[in-house]
Scaffold this motif. Sequence first.
Motif, PDB file in Angstrom:
ATOM      1  N   HIS A   1       0.832  -1.210   0.000  1.00 15.75           N
ATOM      2  CA  HIS A   1       0.000   0.000   0.000  1.00 15.75           C
ATOM      3  C   HIS A   1       0.864   1.257   0.000  1.00 15.75           C
ATOM      4  O   HIS A   1       0.497   2.268  -0.610  1.00 15.75           O
TER       5      HIS A   1
ATOM      6  N   LEU B   1      -0.428   5.589   7.258  1.00 13.08           N
ATOM      7  CA  LEU B   1       0.056   4.237   6.977  1.00 13.08           C
ATOM      8  C   LEU B   1       1.420   3.989   7.624  1.00 13.08           C
ATOM      9  O   LEU B   1       1.673   2.896   8.155  1.00 13.08           O
TER      10      LEU B   1
ATOM     11  N   VAL C   1      -5.925  -0.829   7.157  1.00 16.35           N
ATOM     12  CA  VAL C   1      -5.754  -0.194   5.849  1.00 16.35           C
ATOM     13  C   VAL C   1      -7.018   0.555   5.437  1.00 16.35           C
ATOM     14  O   VAL C   1      -6.947   1.687   4.935  1.00 16.35           O
TER      15      VAL C   1
END
Length: 312
Positions: free
Chosen positions: A65, A114, A145
């Motif tokens: 990600h 993140l 996430v």
Amino acid sequence: MVLRNHSAITDFILLGLSDDPRVQPLFFMLFLAIYLLTIMGNLMMLLLIRADSHLHTSMYFFLSHLSFLDLCISSVTVPKLLENLLSKTKTISVRSCLAQGFFVFLTAGTEGLLLSVMAYDRYAAICHPLHYGQIMSKQLCMKLVWGVWSLGFLDALINILLTLNLVFCDTPIIHHFSCELPTILALSCSDISRNITVFLCFSFFHALATLLLIFISYSCIISTILNISSTSGRSKAFSTCSSHLTAVSLFFGSGFLRYLIPTSGSPLELIFSVQYSVITPMWNPLIYSLKNNDVKAALKRTLGKHLQHIRD
């Protein structure tokens, strides 16, 4: 309240990094090379993590990600920068500028969140190695996430929605290479007190949450590493989070310095913006590949399989 003695504008002028025609071609080649390296490096990480089963862990799930976010933030800023370096008319419509500002805010904000989640992942891996798989379950990783993306989207959406009613007038010149929210607000002849208040509140709580989680996680990590008796054990434990520490330092260092500096189009402001939105996305895949034995081993396995297929 809108000042009625001003005429509204529909386009901004992005001055970019330099107005020197002798320097612009050099900048174009430099940033084109950086952009291509960013695309190739982050695509390689995404494909490698997907292809190699040894990398199907929470750490590399979050890393995939991060690579996707780096692709996004670079693709939001660099193509327009490259276009302006070759163009004589460096205009961008107000709507396009607001759209770019939204995606810069979204990707940068989400990346900060993140990185804090990745710090918690490193805490679980080093401080609770025997229960790491149970703590960082697939379900929890998915929820984290989704939460990161949702908070980043909500933060960006609220701030950009408040700018839609602003009127922009006078000199529509942006002393920058991209449309960042503080730069956009500085061009408005409307009352921006509400925008500034919301932006500062969201930025404060956003920064507080991310930095607090990172600080607590690494405080526990350092304490655990210092309690390890063997030198090799301490070195191995530290190596598992050194890549993440480097990524955090590069992103947050330049990002916070950028937004602590008053919006003026100064060279220092441009340098910090280039660092967090252009240079850091290029460095992240290099940091995680050159300093990570798992990634290097996965790359060798993948290349070996492809070479074997070619021979066969």
